[in-house]
Each structure stands twice: as C-alpha cells, then as structure tokens.
Scaffold this active site. Structure first.
Site, PDB file in Angstrom:
ATOM      1  N   CYS A   1     -39.569  -5.309 -34.509  1.00 48.37           N
ATOM      2  CA  CYS A   1     -38.255  -5.924 -34.648  1.00 48.37           C
ATOM      3  C   CYS A   1     -38.111  -6.394 -36.087  1.00 48.37           C
ATOM      4  O   CYS A   1     -39.033  -6.303 -36.878  1.00 48.37           O
ATOM      5  CB  CYS A   1     -38.127  -7.105 -33.702  1.00 48.37           C
ATOM      6  SG  CYS A   1     -38.556  -6.693 -32.013  1.00 48.37           S
TER       7      CYS A   1
ATOM      8  N   ARG B   1     -36.317  -0.849 -38.449  1.00 43.12           N
ATOM      9  CA  ARG B   1     -37.426  -1.367 -37.639  1.00 43.12           C
ATOM     10  C   ARG B   1     -37.078  -1.472 -36.154  1.00 43.12           C
ATOM     11  O   ARG B   1     -37.970  -1.629 -35.320  1.00 43.12           O
ATOM     12  CB  ARG B   1     -37.837  -2.745 -38.140  1.00 43.12           C
ATOM     13  CG  ARG B   1     -38.500  -2.714 -39.491  1.00 43.12           C
ATOM     14  CD  ARG B   1     -38.873  -4.103 -39.907  1.00 43.12           C
ATOM     15  NE  ARG B   1     -39.991  -4.620 -39.134  1.00 43.12           N
ATOM     16  CZ  ARG B   1     -41.254  -4.551 -39.514  1.00 43.12           C
ATOM     17  NH1 ARG B   1     -41.558  -3.994 -40.646  1.00 43.12           N
ATOM     18  NH2 ARG B   1     -42.214  -5.035 -38.766  1.00 43.12           N
TER      19      ARG B   1
ATOM     20  N   TRP C   1     -36.415  -4.179 -31.061  1.00 47.40           N
ATOM     21  CA  TRP C   1     -36.914  -2.933 -30.488  1.00 47.40           C
ATOM     22  C   TRP C   1     -37.655  -3.369 -29.237  1.00 47.40           C
ATOM     23  O   TRP C   1     -38.699  -4.016 -29.305  1.00 47.40           O
ATOM     24  CB  TRP C   1     -37.856  -2.244 -31.482  1.00 47.40           C
ATOM     25  CG  TRP C   1     -38.291  -0.875 -31.069  1.00 47.40           C
ATOM     26  CD1 TRP C   1     -37.646   0.305 -31.328  1.00 47.40           C
ATOM     27  CD2 TRP C   1     -39.486  -0.532 -30.356  1.00 47.40           C
ATOM     28  NE1 TRP C   1     -38.368   1.353 -30.801  1.00 47.40           N
ATOM     29  CE2 TRP C   1     -39.493   0.880 -30.203  1.00 47.40           C
ATOM     30  CE3 TRP C   1     -40.547  -1.261 -29.817  1.00 47.40           C
ATOM     31  CZ2 TRP C   1     -40.510   1.561 -29.550  1.00 47.40           C
ATOM     32  CZ3 TRP C   1     -41.566  -0.585 -29.156  1.00 47.40           C
ATOM     33  CH2 TRP C   1     -41.538   0.815 -29.032  1.00 47.40           C
TER      34      TRP C   1
ATOM     35  N   ASN D   1     -41.105 -11.420 -33.449  1.00 48.48           N
ATOM     36  CA  ASN D   1     -41.542 -10.038 -33.614  1.00 48.48           C
ATOM     37  C   ASN D   1     -42.985  -9.985 -33.134  1.00 48.48           C
ATOM     38  O   ASN D   1     -43.805 -10.770 -33.598  1.00 48.48           O
ATOM     39  CB  ASN D   1     -41.449  -9.681 -35.112  1.00 48.48           C
ATOM     40  CG  ASN D   1     -41.802  -8.242 -35.378  1.00 48.48           C
ATOM     41  OD1 ASN D   1     -41.945  -7.447 -34.454  1.00 48.48           O
ATOM     42  ND2 ASN D   1     -41.937  -7.900 -36.646  1.00 48.48           N
ATOM     43  N   GLY D   2     -43.309  -9.088 -32.197  1.00 49.78           N
ATOM     44  CA  GLY D   2     -44.683  -8.989 -31.690  1.00 49.78           C
ATOM     45  C   GLY D   2     -44.710  -9.042 -30.178  1.00 49.78           C
ATOM     46  O   GLY D   2     -43.679  -8.867 -29.524  1.00 49.78           O
TER      47      GLY D   2
ATOM     48  N   GLU E   1     -46.589  18.675 -38.140  1.00 50.39           N
ATOM     49  CA  GLU E   1     -45.663  17.736 -38.757  1.00 50.39           C
ATOM     50  C   GLU E   1     -44.217  18.249 -38.668  1.00 50.39           C
ATOM     51  O   GLU E   1     -43.290  17.484 -38.387  1.00 50.39           O
ATOM     52  CB  GLU E   1     -46.073  17.479 -40.221  1.00 50.39           C
ATOM     53  CG  GLU E   1     -45.152  16.600 -41.033  1.00 50.39           C
ATOM     54  CD  GLU E   1     -44.877  15.226 -40.426  1.00 50.39           C
ATOM     55  OE1 GLU E   1     -45.569  14.826 -39.487  1.00 50.39           O
ATOM     56  OE2 GLU E   1     -43.931  14.576 -40.883  1.00 50.39           O
TER      57      GLU E   1
ATOM     58  N   LYS F   1     -41.149  16.339 -36.801  1.00 54.20           N
ATOM     59  CA  LYS F   1     -39.888  15.980 -37.466  1.00 54.20           C
ATOM     60  C   LYS F   1     -38.707  16.429 -36.598  1.00 54.20           C
ATOM     61  O   LYS F   1     -37.760  15.691 -36.402  1.00 54.20           O
ATOM     62  CB  LYS F   1     -39.756  16.635 -38.856  1.00 54.20           C
ATOM     63  CG  LYS F   1     -40.598  16.045 -39.941  1.00 54.20           C
ATOM     64  CD  LYS F   1     -40.081  14.758 -40.519  1.00 54.20           C
ATOM     65  CE  LYS F   1     -40.617  13.527 -39.882  1.00 54.20           C
ATOM     66  NZ  LYS F   1     -41.970  13.132 -40.019  1.00 54.20           N
TER      67      LYS F   1
ATOM     68  N   GLU G   1     -38.405  14.236 -33.423  1.00 58.74           N
ATOM     69  CA  GLU G   1     -37.996  12.850 -33.698  1.00 58.74           C
ATOM     70  C   GLU G   1     -36.500  12.699 -33.917  1.00 58.74           C
ATOM     71  O   GLU G   1     -35.900  11.761 -33.417  1.00 58.74           O
ATOM     72  CB  GLU G   1     -38.675  12.359 -34.990  1.00 58.74           C
ATOM     73  CG  GLU G   1     -40.062  11.886 -34.851  1.00 58.74           C
ATOM     74  CD  GLU G   1     -40.532  11.229 -36.144  1.00 58.74           C
ATOM     75  OE1 GLU G   1     -40.555  11.893 -37.182  1.00 58.74           O
ATOM     76  OE2 GLU G   1     -40.868  10.042 -36.096  1.00 58.74           O
TER      77      GLU G   1
ATOM     78  N   HIS H   1     -53.852  31.907 -25.443  1.00 61.18           N
ATOM     79  CA  HIS H   1     -54.663  31.248 -24.408  1.00 61.18           C
ATOM     80  C   HIS H   1     -53.820  30.372 -23.485  1.00 61.18           C
ATOM     81  O   HIS H   1     -54.345  29.499 -22.812  1.00 61.18           O
ATOM     82  CB  HIS H   1     -55.779  30.421 -25.064  1.00 61.18           C
ATOM     83  CG  HIS H   1     -56.746  31.259 -25.843  1.00 61.18           C
ATOM     84  ND1 HIS H   1     -57.626  32.130 -25.246  1.00 61.18           N
ATOM     85  CD2 HIS H   1     -56.934  31.397 -27.177  1.00 61.18           C
ATOM     86  CE1 HIS H   1     -58.326  32.754 -26.170  1.00 61.18           C
ATOM     87  NE2 HIS H   1     -57.916  32.330 -27.364  1.00 61.18           N
TER      88      HIS H   1
ATOM     89  N   LYS I   1     -39.519   2.107 -37.289  1.00 59.31           N
ATOM     90  CA  LYS I   1     -40.246   2.533 -38.489  1.00 59.31           C
ATOM     91  C   LYS I   1     -41.710   2.105 -38.480  1.00 59.31           C
ATOM     92  O   LYS I   1     -42.583   2.862 -38.856  1.00 59.31           O
ATOM     93  CB  LYS I   1     -39.546   1.973 -39.728  1.00 59.31           C
ATOM     94  CG  LYS I   1     -40.129   2.470 -41.048  1.00 59.31           C
ATOM     95  CD  LYS I   1     -39.781   3.922 -41.297  1.00 59.31           C
ATOM     96  CE  LYS I   1     -40.423   4.448 -42.560  1.00 59.31           C
ATOM     97  NZ  LYS I   1     -40.475   5.912 -42.555  1.00 59.31           N
TER      98      LYS I   1
END
Ligand code: AGP
Length: 615
Positions: A2, A27, A77, A103-104, A487, A491, A494, A510, A610
């Site tokens: 947050c 965030r 968040w 935050n946490g 990666e 991207k 996301e 396979h 983030k």
C-alpha cells in the site's frame, strides 16, 4: 504494497497528500482514503477503486473543508478483507477520534481483535489494520499521550507494519512507526512529511530521514522527533535524495512503461559507467566486498529473486557459469525460504530486486545471512531494506521505475550480471583476454543497438495488432534466451491478461505440443551463431506442423525464415551471449502494444502492485 503519505504544514494539505498518493499509486490501487485535521474537526474520506475517485470525492466535498492543517492518506492493495469501502483506510477506533493508515500485515491481529472486542471495541471492517486503531485508542485512554500509546501498541504487534496515527485531541501531530515495512520522513521549513516511499515527497523536499525497524517518529510542522522502542531519543542522519521530480513525469509518453522502455539505452550506459570504461582494462566492481583470493576459489553461488528479477537471475546463471565456471543455483525466494538449503559460509548468495522491499526475498536474504553466507544485493533501490542487509551492494541506478511492469530495471539487472560475470571471469582467469575484450567491446555497443530497435517500432506494432486477439501464447527459446522467453511471457500476462507461457523449446515435444493448433501462437527467440539456433528452428518446424502460428524474434538475415514464420521481428546482429540485453526489448514492446490495443491499464494492471511487501 500500500502507499502512505502524511503531511503537516502550510501548504494545501489535500493537494500534497493527493500528489504524494499519485506518485505511490503504482504500489496499490484497490481503494484510497484520507483523514484531515481541519480546525478542530477530524474528517475522513474514502473511495473504492483508483485514486481518481478519491480526488473527485474531495473535489465534490471541498465545501465541507475549512482549513486543513495536517492529514494522512493511503492507497490500498488488499490483503486482509476484500477491496471495499469499509476495508479502505484510514481506520478509526470505536469513538472515531483516532485514525490509522497501515502498510503491511499484522499476524496476531485475530488474538488482539478478540481481546479488544472483550473490552468493548466495535469493529467495522475485516482488516488487520483496524485492530491497530482500537489498540492505540485503548492505550491512549490510559496515557493520554499519542506517542506513548503508539509505542505501547506496536510492542504488541507481530508482523510487518508502517503506520501513521492521528488523534482528534492532538491536532497537527502525526505519529509514525515501522517494522519490516519502509517509512521515510521528509524534512521541510515549517512543514514535514512522512511516507512509505520517497516518490511521495520528492516534489517537496530532498532532505530525508529513513526510519528503521522499531523506531517511532513524532512529526509536527516544526519538529521531527525519533525515538527507539523504549522511548530513547535518537540522533538520525539526514540524507539528501539523488532523484529529481522529473523522474515521475511521463515526459510526453502515453504510459510510464513506454517511457521506461525508451530509457533503457541510457540506463545501460549508466550501469556501465565507471565499471567498464576501457575494454583493455578489467571490469571495476569495487562494490563486491569479497577478497579476490576468496573469489578465486569461489565455487558456489545461489541467486534468489522473484518475478522479473528472477528472470534476470536466470540469465545471470548462464553468464556466470559460462564465463566464470562457477556453479550457480537460481531459486524463487518464496521456494528458498521453505526448505532446507545447502547455503553455508562458503556460498555467495545474490539477492536481486528492483524495489529492494520484496518480502520473500528479504526473508530469504535473512536466512542466508543466518547461515553466514556473504550476501550480495543487486537492486535499484540502494535506500531499501534489502540494501541495508547487504554485505556487498550493487546499485543498478535505473532511476525510479513507476510502471508496475518492470522493464528498465530488468535491463539494468541484466547488465549488472554481465559485469559481475566478466569480473569473476577476469579474477578466475577462466576466459582468454581477447575473448573477454571482444565481449566488453560488444557490451558497450548494446545501448546503441537498443536505440536501433526503438527507432523503428512499426514491425512490433504490426505484430501486436495481428496477434492481439489470441488468448494463449507459448514463448520458447533455449540457452541464455530461455530467460527472455520467460520474461517476455510474464510481461504479456501482466499487462494484457493474456495467457502466455515461457517454455524451453526442447521441452515442447514432451507435453505442451499437445495444445498446439492454429489458436495458439508460438513465439521463438532464436539467435544465429550460437549452439541453439538450429535446434530451436527444428522445434518451430514441429510447432508449424501442428498449425501453430509462428513469430520469430531473431537477428538472422536468412530470408528463408519468412517461409516458416508468420512474422519475423528483426533485431541488430549480436553475439548470442549478449543477446538477452536486446531480445528483451521487442518483447516488452510487444506486450505493451498488445495491452494498449486491448485498452488495458498498462501502468497499473489489475491485482498487481509494484513492490510486494507481503510473503
Ligand atoms: C515485474 O514486472 C513484476 N511486477 C514482478 O514480477 C516483480 O518483478 C516481482 O514482484 C519482484 O519485485 P522486485 O524486483 O522488486 O523484488
């Protein structure tokens, strides 16, 4: 995850807090809220969804405000309790005179909640944060001193927190505290700030004090007092921030992500600067604090990271093993922390993180330190918690990265791994001097080659347009570009919410080949000149035989590729070992343009934040 901003001073409090939250919005963005001390009144505003809703709410209700002189704001968040108005911060105690933003995660909140309910507290939300509000109010009832009440309360909290507390009875005073979550104080003249991260305050001041775990800050407009958990006043160092506010501007680009992709050539020049200035000279990496004799005999490295940083780490493994011949394990931090590892005092453990605040990686680093390993941190935030744990610290200097999807920090991490691998190879003398000289020569040219890619975006935009309606993709490669495939797929996932999987090309047969048909495009990263090119080409032929549409990302000039692939995205000629520094760029752009065509919220994709400060 947050974002928190607190302000006491002479400016327009609402604007300062909203600006600060805007710069922290990467965030979290499930809900937002603000509490204001306004001429004897404590006013609270909360809205669901993005910050713009809070801005609109405050605009619509500005007639209520007389002259706010301090306040605390928050963007959330969600962790405990769904994103809803009642769960949005600030949270209040039963009488509504005390407010908290947090935050946490408070791990023992259920026990505390039960105790407080027995004492008569009335809970409104499902959050862990509300417990803090009731707890501090309970302590305040005894001490009538907010600082003491916060100190006594945080002693009872288990878990991670950065909090700001205000009380109606103590106008223009904010008490902050932290443990395992970042918090910074911004110093001004006749004003002071408190925030969970510096982008929130950089527009107003560069003078900062970082709060450490178990410290309490009492912030008024004229004074900041910091004490330890026992109330002993501390003399803290004031630091001057290296960043300019311009870092938080889009500079004409439609999104931060696009701006940050375009910044990569300069970011890479910056990383190389001072470390590789002459190809005839060894790489300078004074940041590595291990004795050269120890490095000479080093035979085990473990790299721990999450998400995009994990992909940079994977490229790092290939580089270090290939150039320096040292055995390297790469592991997701979230896996490393829940098993018996072989880390010992002879291991070099490398933690990689853009934010330096990722909880899983911090826990992993702490475990590695307990086992007496030397810990090297590669991060974009030399001011972060992770950096503070480092025995050796390589700051990647990519500048503030605002877009949730990491791009320039990935490139900066990659280049740091090139430097580290060459540095180790030079110490261990595992590669002949001429080959290393050639490699360094090509490394220096990477920024201009990226500029070449960025100068013609049409092929990537066309590819994005052609493929934006597909629902599933497989990205394949082999060797060092397997990291690029992972990666590139991440991207796309996301920011466009399209299912994309990175896979070793040789593994296709396979299992995943069973899924292939005309609805699932296969994107292959293949660089000629190396040992994997022909093999990947054969794997693509196998996919084509199953009617899959094929996209090539290559530096090859072979015209024949057009007969195999539906689209060929060309990059400049490059040595295979250096190619990940180039191949990542078109894949960032492909993800960007697909998301953009689909109208997605590129910089703030749903459900993401983030920096992930919860395990
Ligand atoms: C990158 O695009 C992601 N947002 C995410 O995977 C990120 O890389 C991961 O959470 C690790 O973050 P860190 O590098 O700050 O530790």
């Amino acid at each position: 995850m947050c974002g928190i901003v607190g302000y006491v001073g002479y400016r327009d409090v609402v604007s300062v807090i909203l600006n600060g939250l805007t710069n922290l919005e990467y965030r979290g963005y499930d809900s937002a809220g603000m509490a204001l001390q306004d001429c004897g009144e404590l006013r609270i505003y909360k809205t669901l969804g993005k910050l713009i809703n809070l801005k609109n709410e405050l605009e619509a209700k500005k007639y209520e405000l007389k002259h706010p002189s301090s306040g605390i704001g928050h963007i959330r968040w969600a962790t405990h309790g769904s994103p809803s108005l009642v769960n949005a911060h600030p949270h209040t105690c039963t009488c509504g005179r005390l407010v908290v933003v947090h935050n946490g995660i408070i791990e023992n909140y259920k026990e505390l909640r039960e105790e407080l309910i027995k004492k008569g507290c009335k809970f409104k939300s499902q959050t862990d944060t509300e417990t803090i509000a009731h707890l501090v109010a309970d302590e305040y009832a005894n001490s009538k001193d907010l600082e003491i009440a916060v100190r006594n309360s945080v002693k009872k909290l288990q878990g991670a927190y950065a909090i700001c507390v205000m009380h109606k009875d103590t106008p223009d005073l904010i008490v902050g505290a932290r443990k395992h979550a970042p918090m910074v104080i911004g110093l001004g003249e006749g004003e002071n700030f408190i925030a969970s991260d510096i982008p929130a305050i950089i527009e107003y001041t560069k003078k900062t004090i970082y709060l450490e775990d178990n410290e309490i800050a009492v912030v008024t407009k004229d004074k900041v007092k910091i004490t330890d958990i026992n109330g002993k006043e501390l003399v803290k160092k004031t630091e001057i921030l290296p960043w300019e506010p311009v870092a938080l501007s889009k500079l004409g680009y439609k999104h931060f992500m696009l701006k940050e992709i375009h910044e990569q050539p300069d970011v890479i020049r910056n990383v190389l600067n001072g470390k590789l200035y002459d190809i005839d000279e060894p790489v300078i990496l004074n940041e590595v604090k291990l004795d050269k004799e120890i490095l000479k005999n080093l035979n085990k490295i473990q790299i721990i990271a999450c998400g995009t940083s994990l992909h940079a780490a994977l490229a790092g493994k290939y580089l270090i093993e290939d150039l320096a011949g040292i055995s390297v394990e790469v592991e997701a931090s979230s896996e490393y922390i829940y098993r018996r590892t072989t880390t010992d005092s002879s291991t070099l453990v490398i933690g990689v993180s853009q934010s330096g605040e990722t909880a899983d990686t911090i826990t992993a680093i702490k475990q590695a330190k307990e086992k007496k390993a030397h810990v090297l941190i590669i991060t974009n935030r030399p001011d972060s918690n992770m950096a503070r744990l480092a025995d050796s610290l390589i700051p990647v200097n990519a500048g503030i990265e605002v877009s949730v999807a990491a791009t320039k920090s990935y490139s900066a991490q990659l280049i740091s791994f090139y430097l580290l691998a060459i540095y180790l190879a030079e110490i261990k003398e595992t590669v002949d001097k001429q080959s290393l000289k050639n490699l360094k020569h090509e490394l220096i040219q990477i920024p201009s080659k990226i500029e070449e890619i960025l100068s013609d975006l049409k092929p990537i935009q066309n590819c994005a347009r052609k493929f934006s309606s597909y629902k599933n993709f497989i990205y394949i490669s082999r060797g060092i570009n397997l990291s690029t495939a992972y990666e590139g797929a991440l991207k796309l996932k996301e920011i466009s919410y399209i299912n994309a999987t990175g896979y070793p090309a040789g593994e296709l047969k396979h299992g995943p080949i069973a899924m292939l048909d005309e609805t699932m495009p296969v994107l292959a990263v293949l660089i000629p000149g190396g040992i994997t090119y022909e093999k990947i080409l054969s794997n693509c032929e196998e996919a084509k035989a199953r009617n899959a549409k094929l996209i090539a990302l290559t530096s090859s000039n072979d015209d024949n590729l057009k007969n195999i692939f539906d689209v060929v995205i060309k990059i400049p000629k490059v040595n295979e070992i250096l190619s990940p520094a180039l191949t990542c760029v078109p894949l960032q752009l492909l993800a960007y343009y697909i998301a953009e065509f689909l109208g997605k919220d590129v910089d703030q994709p749903r459900n993401l934040a983030k920096s992930v400060t919860v395990e």
